[in-house]
Motif scaffolding. Structure first.
Motif, PDB file in Angstrom:
ATOM      1  N   ARG A 319       0.811  -1.212   0.000  1.00  0.00           N
ATOM      2  CA  ARG A 319       0.000   0.000   0.000  1.00  0.00           C
ATOM      3  C   ARG A 319       0.841   1.256   0.000  1.00  0.00           C
ATOM      4  NH1 ARG A 319      -1.974   2.883   4.216  1.00  0.00           N
ATOM      5  NH2 ARG A 319      -1.189   1.363   5.677  1.00  0.00           N
ATOM      6  N   LYS A 320       2.014   1.169   0.646  1.00  0.00           N
ATOM      7  CA  LYS A 320       2.783   2.398   0.810  1.00  0.00           C
ATOM      8  C   LYS A 320       3.706   2.658  -0.377  1.00  0.00           C
ATOM      9  CE  LYS A 320       2.486   2.271   5.710  1.00  0.00           C
ATOM     10  NZ  LYS A 320       2.776   1.158   6.597  1.00  0.00           N
ATOM     11  N   PHE A 381      -5.281  18.694   9.980  1.00  0.00           N
ATOM     12  CA  PHE A 381      -4.583  17.640  10.708  1.00  0.00           C
ATOM     13  C   PHE A 381      -5.072  16.272  10.283  1.00  0.00           C
ATOM     14  CE2 PHE A 381      -2.080  16.489  14.419  1.00  0.00           C
ATOM     15  CZ  PHE A 381      -2.508  15.196  14.641  1.00  0.00           C
ATOM     16  N   LEU A 382      -6.387  16.128  10.226  1.00  0.00           N
ATOM     17  CA  LEU A 382      -6.936  14.799   9.977  1.00  0.00           C
ATOM     18  C   LEU A 382      -6.620  14.308   8.583  1.00  0.00           C
ATOM     19  CD1 LEU A 382     -10.406  14.816  11.681  1.00  0.00           C
ATOM     20  CD2 LEU A 382      -8.421  13.499  12.276  1.00  0.00           C
ATOM     21  N   ASN A 384      -4.083  15.694   6.689  1.00  0.00           N
ATOM     22  CA  ASN A 384      -2.681  15.979   6.376  1.00  0.00           C
ATOM     23  C   ASN A 384      -2.550  16.561   4.982  1.00  0.00           C
ATOM     24  OD1 ASN A 384      -0.013  16.147   7.037  1.00  0.00           O
ATOM     25  ND2 ASN A 384       0.490  14.084   6.394  1.00  0.00           N
ATOM     26  N   GLN A 389      -7.987  12.214   0.949  1.00  0.00           N
ATOM     27  CA  GLN A 389      -8.471  12.074   2.315  1.00  0.00           C
ATOM     28  C   GLN A 389      -9.393  13.221   2.679  1.00  0.00           C
ATOM     29  OE1 GLN A 389      -8.399   9.947   4.800  1.00  0.00           O
ATOM     30  NE2 GLN A 389      -7.474   8.515   3.407  1.00  0.00           N
ATOM     31  N   LEU A 393     -13.154  12.973   4.000  1.00  0.00           N
ATOM     32  CA  LEU A 393     -13.555  13.536   5.282  1.00  0.00           C
ATOM     33  C   LEU A 393     -14.733  14.472   5.108  1.00  0.00           C
ATOM     34  CD1 LEU A 393     -10.389  14.687   7.200  1.00  0.00           C
ATOM     35  CD2 LEU A 393     -12.124  13.139   8.001  1.00  0.00           C
TER      36      LEU A 393
ATOM     37  N   ILE B 293       3.753  14.674  11.836  1.00  0.00           N
ATOM     38  CA  ILE B 293       3.920  13.558  12.766  1.00  0.00           C
ATOM     39  C   ILE B 293       4.471  12.384  11.989  1.00  0.00           C
ATOM     40  CG2 ILE B 293       2.755  12.020  14.372  1.00  0.00           C
ATOM     41  CD1 ILE B 293       0.727  14.045  14.885  1.00  0.00           C
ATOM     42  N   ILE B 298       7.366   6.711   9.197  1.00  0.00           N
ATOM     43  CA  ILE B 298       6.366   6.835   8.128  1.00  0.00           C
ATOM     44  C   ILE B 298       5.399   7.943   8.512  1.00  0.00           C
ATOM     45  CG2 ILE B 298       4.586   5.581   6.864  1.00  0.00           C
ATOM     46  CD1 ILE B 298       5.948   3.028   7.689  1.00  0.00           C
ATOM     47  N   ASP B 299       4.956   8.677   7.544  1.00  0.00           N
ATOM     48  CA  ASP B 299       4.003   9.746   7.783  1.00  0.00           C
ATOM     49  C   ASP B 299       2.713   9.184   8.386  1.00  0.00           C
ATOM     50  OD1 ASP B 299       1.966  11.963   5.982  1.00  0.00           O
ATOM     51  OD2 ASP B 299       3.422  12.486   7.518  1.00  0.00           O
ATOM     52  N   TYR B 300       2.126   9.947   9.321  1.00  0.00           N
ATOM     53  CA  TYR B 300       1.009   9.371  10.057  1.00  0.00           C
ATOM     54  C   TYR B 300      -0.211   9.120   9.185  1.00  0.00           C
ATOM     55  CZ  TYR B 300      -1.231  13.987  10.278  1.00  0.00           C
ATOM     56  OH  TYR B 300      -1.824  15.178   9.970  1.00  0.00           O
ATOM     57  N   LEU B 301      -0.281   9.845   8.069  1.00  0.00           N
ATOM     58  CA  LEU B 301      -1.418   9.607   7.176  1.00  0.00           C
ATOM     59  C   LEU B 301      -1.321   8.221   6.547  1.00  0.00           C
ATOM     60  CD1 LEU B 301      -3.888  11.026   5.940  1.00  0.00           C
ATOM     61  CD2 LEU B 301      -2.485  11.474   3.974  1.00  0.00           C
ATOM     62  N   LEU B 302      -0.078   7.797   6.251  1.00  0.00           N
ATOM     63  CA  LEU B 302       0.092   6.486   5.639  1.00  0.00           C
ATOM     64  C   LEU B 302       0.074   5.384   6.680  1.00  0.00           C
ATOM     65  CD1 LEU B 302       2.913   7.260   3.111  1.00  0.00           C
ATOM     66  CD2 LEU B 302       0.502   6.992   2.665  1.00  0.00           C
ATOM     67  N   TYR B 303       0.552   5.712   7.887  1.00  0.00           N
ATOM     68  CA  TYR B 303       0.619   4.668   8.904  1.00  0.00           C
ATOM     69  C   TYR B 303      -0.770   4.344   9.442  1.00  0.00           C
ATOM     70  CZ  TYR B 303       2.729   1.928  12.639  1.00  0.00           C
ATOM     71  OH  TYR B 303       3.118   0.899  13.468  1.00  0.00           O
ATOM     72  N   PRO B 305      -4.283   4.648   8.112  1.00  0.00           N
ATOM     73  CA  PRO B 305      -5.232   5.033   7.067  1.00  0.00           C
ATOM     74  C   PRO B 305      -6.641   5.262   7.597  1.00  0.00           C
ATOM     75  CG  PRO B 305      -4.642   2.714   6.877  1.00  0.00           C
ATOM     76  CD  PRO B 305      -3.820   3.270   7.973  1.00  0.00           C
ATOM     77  N   THR B 307      -9.499   6.969   9.736  1.00  0.00           N
ATOM     78  CA  THR B 307      -9.679   8.309  10.307  1.00  0.00           C
ATOM     79  C   THR B 307      -9.745   8.268  11.828  1.00  0.00           C
ATOM     80  OG1 THR B 307     -11.007   8.734   8.368  1.00  0.00           O
ATOM     81  CG2 THR B 307     -11.054  10.390  10.076  1.00  0.00           C
ATOM     82  N   ARG B 310      -6.457   8.643  13.474  1.00  0.00           N
ATOM     83  CA  ARG B 310      -5.896   9.991  13.384  1.00  0.00           C
ATOM     84  C   ARG B 310      -6.628  10.951  14.298  1.00  0.00           C
ATOM     85  NH1 ARG B 310      -6.782  10.977   7.803  1.00  0.00           N
ATOM     86  NH2 ARG B 310      -7.223   8.806   7.503  1.00  0.00           N
ATOM     87  N   LEU B 313      -4.961  10.722  17.562  1.00  0.00           N
ATOM     88  CA  LEU B 313      -3.717  11.482  17.625  1.00  0.00           C
ATOM     89  C   LEU B 313      -3.985  12.966  17.742  1.00  0.00           C
ATOM     90  CD1 LEU B 313      -1.290   9.947  15.010  1.00  0.00           C
ATOM     91  CD2 LEU B 313      -1.742   9.261  17.321  1.00  0.00           C
TER      92      LEU B 313
END
Lengths: 397, 396
Positions: A319-320, A381-382, A384, A389, A393, B293, B298-303, B305, B307, B310, B313
């Protein structure tokens, strides 16, 4: 969503200088109007939209702003080939607005300055999931359409390597496999997009489809397309013929060709298709994939190739993964080498602000805190600043 | 009440009360050891006594509920405790004169190490007053006449207390009237330092009076004391009221605040850890940043997924209104996605304590950001399918 717990510090009474930063391409008098009374709703259209409808005239000053594509154009250019969430948004807002962003601007700049005598340059849009690669591609396609190019658009190459029902052995080459359904759909869309060219371009060879049907040399390309659409069995071969003809004739200079493939990493990955004897099919055994691979080789001139990598529909890729090396694999990378990589990244603060404004204008965000600074910070924030995303949201709000 | 009679094994001398409906008249007798309850059948039957020495009759479990300890017994226990304390101090090589209860606890834990999980099941040595429940001495004399004048109200201590308090109130009012008559009355509103102390709760009052109270009684008493507080009263009345107040620590827990550290560029940062279920996280929060963060690089958005993770956090920053002001780098291991998010949240909140005022730390604590979530997976029990789920019940 989380119930908003009571805030520790009641929202500070901060002025909003950010609002004054985003000026559109309007005349300076509206700028003066902004400075005069900074009310929260002063001509919001200036903040996130621009009235510049022609992509050719988009420049640095339009960065971050949305421009409108007429729905008529949408129907011709992108019949069934938009990402599903975007097409839902278009339907909801009854308008198609794309944001002008840096990667697309960069691409447009290159395209405006291409030398068509040189072999076709390949541009690869890559980036993390949801950053806007496909929509940048759509922007480029719109530009090329306005400039009267011939658009060869494969909306999602992944669809050709997974879950195809009718696999037939190819009539042209016994070792390959045909995909009649996908090929005929693509031919229909191609016809809708490039109506005018179909009568202009003439085929340069005779093609025999079966005992009774054949296309003579010199007949318009439209006939080949019709043949593919009506006789579904020959659709894949029709696609192959179209591609070969276009490649050969674009060098002559009658038209300029844009090859736009989304999810090009599908061509060199693995498939999930199986033959009747349950053996796996390799991508090169599919005729469509084979022909498309030949198309994206840079051994022709008179046009450009713009490609997009996509992990979303890909098979057997983590996925990454988002870099070209990871998604294309060694084989694909070598095949596409040399290419110009263009990174598509998340929204910059200005673009983010613009996107939120756009949603607010369309009354898409109904939460009472959505237009406040704190709400925007939360969204930032949520999500990014990731466009995909953020869109997901906001759909909940 | 046709319960069977019970005879206690050891030679006990007891007084048998004949006749009438005698119920639970045992407390009035003189018992040496744990007493048994004699329940006489209805009617005026005289029981025949049978001395059964040495034979342990069947114990009536209900009888063991109310064991009365005589005053002598308690006194003896206290003496034994004190002697034992001195012996223990001697054993441990400490000075018997200055041997405190904490020392005793430590010594017992050292001499009798116990692996039991239940702390209350481990060996203890405490003062008998803390071990034996407080009991009332005999309320009447030899002639059967009660000592206290309010005995027949049933709740003598409570009513005597009310009587006392009301008496004090009347005194104060009388004094005020006298002052007013003389003209020296001054309307002074006293602001007593009521913050930091609370009234006794009902259980504590019951314990103090060794008597059962009802809720209405308790409420009445507190109302009376509050009325006493509103009027101006002298020192002894103050002292009387303060007997019924307990102090409350304003900040019930002192949060450990991590010290700030400074890295090469002079940027301040703070590190701390957090746990949730089986996930452990360590977070480094930098003072100035833009809200990036990184989790395990790894960026928190990718770590994360999802919502929901997040949002977890976001909670500490959103609460303190510091979204987008700090950069965070964290490492996390173990657990699933939700517990990793919770562990990181706890670590970040603890690390943020160093950048924030004490008041805000207290608010965070009240919001639950600084408490480790104690919930862990409950074990599966034999005979059940899961921790709570039973097997499907089949009628036949």
């Amino acid at each position: 969503m989380l119930t908003r717990t009571s805030r520790l510090v009641p929202g500070a009474r901060r002025l909003d200088p950010g609002r004054l930063l985003h000026t559109g391409s309007q005349a300076p008098q509206s700028l003066a109007a902004h400075l005069d009374n900074p009310a929260p709703d002063d001509s919001p259209r200036a903040v996130s939209r621009t009235s510049e409808k022609d992509p050719a005239r988009h420049g640095e000053q339009h960065e971050g702003l949305h421009y409108n594509i007429p729905l008529q154009d949408m129907r011709t250019l992108f019949p069934h080939s938009l990402p599903p969430r975007f097409s839902m948004q278009v339907k909801t807002f009854s308008e198609a607005c794309l944001m002008v962003r840096k990667p697309a601007l960069e691409l447009l700049h290159y395209l405006k300055n291409t030398n068509f005598a040189h072999p076709a340059v390949r541009y690869v849009l890559y980036g993390e999931k949801g950053t806007g690669k496909t929509l940048s591609l759509c922007h480029v396609i719109h530009f090329c359409a306005k400039q009267d190019w011939l658009i060869l658009h494969v909306p999602d190459a992944h669809l050709w390597v997974k879950s195809c029902r009718g696999l037939l052995p190819s009539t042209y080459n016994k070792q390959r496999l045909d995909q009649p359904a996908e090929a005929s759909i693509w031919l229909k869309n191609f016809k809708t997009t490039n109506e005018r060219f179909l009568s202009q371009i003439k085929v340069q060879e005779k093609y025999v489809w079966n005992k009774r049907e054949s296309t003579e040399k010199g007949s318009p390309l439209g006939e080949v397309v019709e043949q593919g659409i009506t006789r579904v069995k020959n659709a894949t071969d029709a696609v192959g013929v179209v591609l070969r003809e276009l490649k050969g004739q674009s060098s002559l200079g009658g038209f300029r060709l844009l090859v736009a493939v989304d999810g090009v990493n599908a061509l060199w990955g693995k498939t999930t298709l199986k033959r009747e004897d349950k053996s796996l099919v390799a991508p090169e055994e599919l005729a469509l994939v084979h022909n498309l691979r030949k198309m994206v080789k840079n051994d022709w001139h008179g046009g450009t190739i713009v490609l997009t990598l996509s992990q979303t529909g890909s098979l057997f890729k983590p996925r990454k993964a988002y870099l070209p090396q990871e998604l294309l694999g060694k084989e694909g990378f070598d095949a596409l080498d040399p290419f110009i990589p263009i990174l598509v990244s998340n929204y910059s603060p200005k673009e983010f602000e613009s996107c939120i404004q756009y949603y607010l204008e369309n009354s898409w965000l109904q939460h009472e805190k959505a237009h406040t600074e704190e709400g925007k910070k939360e969204l930032l924030f949520l999500s990014n600043a990731n466009p995909g995303q953020l869109e997901r949201l906001c759909a909940h709000l | 009440m046709a319960a069977p009679c019970v005879f206690w094994g050891a030679a006990v001398s007891y007084r048998l009360f004949l006749g009438g409906r005698v119920s639970l008249a045992l407390r009035q007798g003189v018992w040496k050891a744990a007493a048994a309850e004699l329940q006489v059948g209805t009617g005026e039957k005289i029981l025949r006594l049978r001395h059964t020495t040495g034979v342990t009759a069947k114990k009536n479990v209900a009888a063991l509920r109310r064991e009365t300890y005589t005053v002598d017994f308690i006194k003896k226990q206290i003496e034994e405790f004190n002697i034992g304390k001195r012996h223990l101090a001697n054993m441990m090589g400490e000075d018997p004169e200055t041997f405190t209860q904490e020392d005793i606890d430590r010594a017992i834990a050292y001499l009798f190490p116990s692996g039991l999980f239940e702390k209350q099941a481990r060996p203890i040595m405490k003062h008998p007053e803390q071990i034996f429940p407080k009991q009332r001495a005999i309320q009447w004399g030899e002639d059967g006449r009660p000592f206290h004048f309010l005995f027949y109200t049933g709740k003598q201590s409570y009513y005597s207390l009310m009587h006392e308090a009301y008496g004090k109130l009347l005194d104060v009012e009388k004094r005020q009237n006298q002052l007013q008559a003389k003209g020296l009355f001054s309307e002074k509103t006293k602001t007593k330092d009521l913050i930091g102390s609370r009234w006794l709760i009902k259980e504590e009052l019951e314990e103090m009076l060794v008597e059962k109270l009802s809720d209405q009684d308790y409420a009445q008493f507190i109302r009376l004391l509050e009325r006493l507080l509103t009027v101006e009263c002298s020192a002894e009345e103050e002292e009387f009221v303060q007997r019924f107040r307990r102090s409350v620590t304003v900040q019930s827990r002192k949060q450990l605040i991590e010290p700030l550290q400074y890295d090469g560029q002079g940027m301040a940062f703070s590190t701390s850890e957090g746990k949730r279920k089986s996930a452990k996280a360590e977070a480094i929060v930098y003072e100035h940043g833009s809200g990036r963060i990184k989790v395990n690089g790894i960026d928190y958005l990718l770590y994360f997924p999802v919502t929901q993770d997040r949002e977890q956090l976001m909670f500490p920053f959103h609460f303190l209104d510091r979204l987008g002001k700090h950069d965070v780098t964290c490492t996390v291991s173990g657990g699933g996605r939700s517990s990793q998010a919770g562990a990181i949240r706890l670590a970040m909140a603890k690390a943020l304590c160093s950048f924030v005022t004490e008041e805000e730390v207290e608010w965070m604590r009240q919001a639950g950001l600084l408490t480790a979530d104690p919930r862990v997976r409950e074990r599966k029990k034999p005979g059940q399918e899961g921790a709570r789920r039973k097997f499907t019940w089949k009628k036949r």
